[in-house]
Scaffold this motif. Sequence first.
Motif, mmCIF file in Angstrom:
data_model
loop_
_atom_site.group_PDB
_atom_site.id
_atom_site.type_symbol
_atom_site.label_atom_id
_atom_site.label_comp_id
_atom_site.label_asym_id
_atom_site.label_seq_id
_atom_site.Cartn_x
_atom_site.Cartn_y
_atom_site.Cartn_z
ATOM 1 N N GLY A 100 0.791 -1.224 0.000
ATOM 2 C CA GLY A 100 0.000 0.000 0.000
ATOM 3 C C GLY A 100 0.822 1.272 0.000
ATOM 4 N N GLU A 101 2.122 1.137 -0.173
ATOM 5 C CA GLU A 101 2.988 2.308 -0.093
ATOM 6 C C GLU A 101 3.422 2.768 -1.495
ATOM 7 N N THR A 102 3.657 4.065 -1.630
ATOM 8 C CA THR A 102 4.219 4.596 -2.869
ATOM 9 C C THR A 102 5.628 5.089 -2.598
ATOM 10 N N VAL A 103 6.575 4.483 -3.294
ATOM 11 C CA VAL A 103 7.970 4.881 -3.134
ATOM 12 C C VAL A 103 8.454 5.470 -4.456
ATOM 13 N N GLY A 104 9.193 6.548 -4.375
ATOM 14 C CA GLY A 104 9.717 7.192 -5.573
ATOM 15 C C GLY A 104 11.217 7.007 -5.681
ATOM 16 N N ILE A 105 11.700 6.952 -6.923
ATOM 17 C CA ILE A 105 13.140 7.039 -7.168
ATOM 18 C C ILE A 105 13.341 8.277 -8.027
ATOM 19 N N VAL A 106 14.186 9.184 -7.533
ATOM 20 C CA VAL A 106 14.382 10.440 -8.255
ATOM 21 C C VAL A 106 15.866 10.677 -8.474
ATOM 22 N N CYS A 137 4.395 10.457 -3.546
ATOM 23 C CA CYS A 137 5.168 9.424 -2.837
ATOM 24 C C CYS A 137 5.124 9.530 -1.315
ATOM 25 N N ASP A 138 5.037 8.383 -0.648
ATOM 26 C CA ASP A 138 5.189 8.328 0.807
ATOM 27 C C ASP A 138 6.655 8.462 1.174
ATOM 28 N N ARG A 139 7.490 7.725 0.428
ATOM 29 C CA ARG A 139 8.930 7.795 0.675
ATOM 30 C C ARG A 139 9.643 7.976 -0.642
ATOM 31 N N VAL A 140 10.869 8.480 -0.565
ATOM 32 C CA VAL A 140 11.625 8.731 -1.791
ATOM 33 C C VAL A 140 13.086 8.319 -1.609
#
Length: 449
Positions: free
Chosen positions: A53-59, A234-237
């Motif tokens: 259920g989490e959204t993680v981003g890579i930037v 995103c929740d986390r990145v």
Amino acid sequence: MSDRRTDQHRRTGEPLLSVRNLKKHYPITEGILSKEVGRVRAVDGIDFDVYPGETVGIVGESGCGKSTAASSLIRLEEPTDGSVLFDGEDITEYDREEMKAFRRRVQMIFQDPESSFDPRMSIGDAIAEPLTVQGLTDTARRREIIADLLERVGLSASDADRYPHELSGGQKQRVGLARALSMNPDMIIADEPVSALDVSIQSEILALMNDLQEKFGLSILIISHNLAVIRQICDRVAVMYLGEIVELGRTDEVFANPQHPYTRALLASIPTADPTDRGMGVELTGDVPSPSNPPSGCRFHTRCPEVIQPEGYEFEQSVWRRVMDLRQKLDSGSIDVEAIRDMILTETDSYETTAEIPTAKTRVRVREEFDIPKPLSDPQAESVLEEAIEEIVTGNDEAAREYLAAEFATPCETQSPVLEDTESGQTASCLRIENELPPSEVEQTVRSD
Ligand code: ADP
Ligand code: MG
């Protein structure tokens, strides 16, 4: 975004996806025997988790390894090293059948929806294709499912009979999501899903992804070079630089209190509505170095506005950065004193040949090339620099290199930082953190180059 739920999972649950020491190196080969002469270290040992259920981003900037990370973690390309646990199982050990099942559970969405559609296939057929492959042949049931999926992504059932060329970019990305959802996945990996779209449409698609995530309890891994996209969803990145994660944490914490100079610089480059707010870092200059030959020590030291100063000298931070730029140009052998002399020659008619140009004049020109003020505020640093430049203009690059390396050494070029917990909650890998140095006060300066 789903802060509460994520926190709950983090306390009680296991991650859905666990990436450990993931590496993808591309061999550089030469000759008919394809002898390996080097490696492109596109992804060079990254670790992160994605919870249910989490959204993680890579930037990160273009070329830092984001897409390679995604494609190697789902084994579209075989990773060079590392493990990828999905729902507790190491997918790097899966056979073909197991991979097939895994690929249903993890759906990819790409930047360019265009290329993923067959122009001769109606939208409905495109969405139904994976269902058909799975053996759903009941036409009425299929139409029902397609209609439902289209409505869930904000289109209408009648859109099933349209063709890709009749849709806008945003609508196509909606169809892409519908098709991904038809497999009832646990996770969506989206590589630059909105980069090809107008800004106003980007926001709609991201809102839709957010909405779908909550309705379907999806995990999302989203890749973007655009921090505004990350912030919205995103929740986390994880911030990537040259194949490595340099900062990882909750999106709100990373944006409010960036701990890595690279993150600070990225944040400073976001245009804001307030022209007086220029962020807390300086804009990045210089090119991203090649991942086939990453810089020693901290990979960011060749561009870092906050690169640690050598002991025993007092520089203004921005001037120290420029002295480092000069050192790097010297190391790469690309300070062309002859070209500088030629330039002086074209601007004046008092010299017959470049050989007659006084070295004093050339020395000044070298400093100007690197925007280094004269004199430096620290007289000791000034005399070291002048001596080195004297060597450069008289053709003794090697001597200048050695002298500067000895006098103006920074730990950033020799020590590799590791990800450490920081006081503001996230992890970051910077020697300033390891050495308990505060973030550097970097003056806003406008570079002439
Ligand atoms: P990003 O998605 O962050 O823009 P990529 O993952 O596409 O970055 O690329 C990371 C680095 O790996 C780049 O330097 C790119 O040139 C290199 N690279 C990507 N694919 C290959 C390949 N098949 N062979 C060699 N180098 C590659
Ligand atoms: Mg990419």
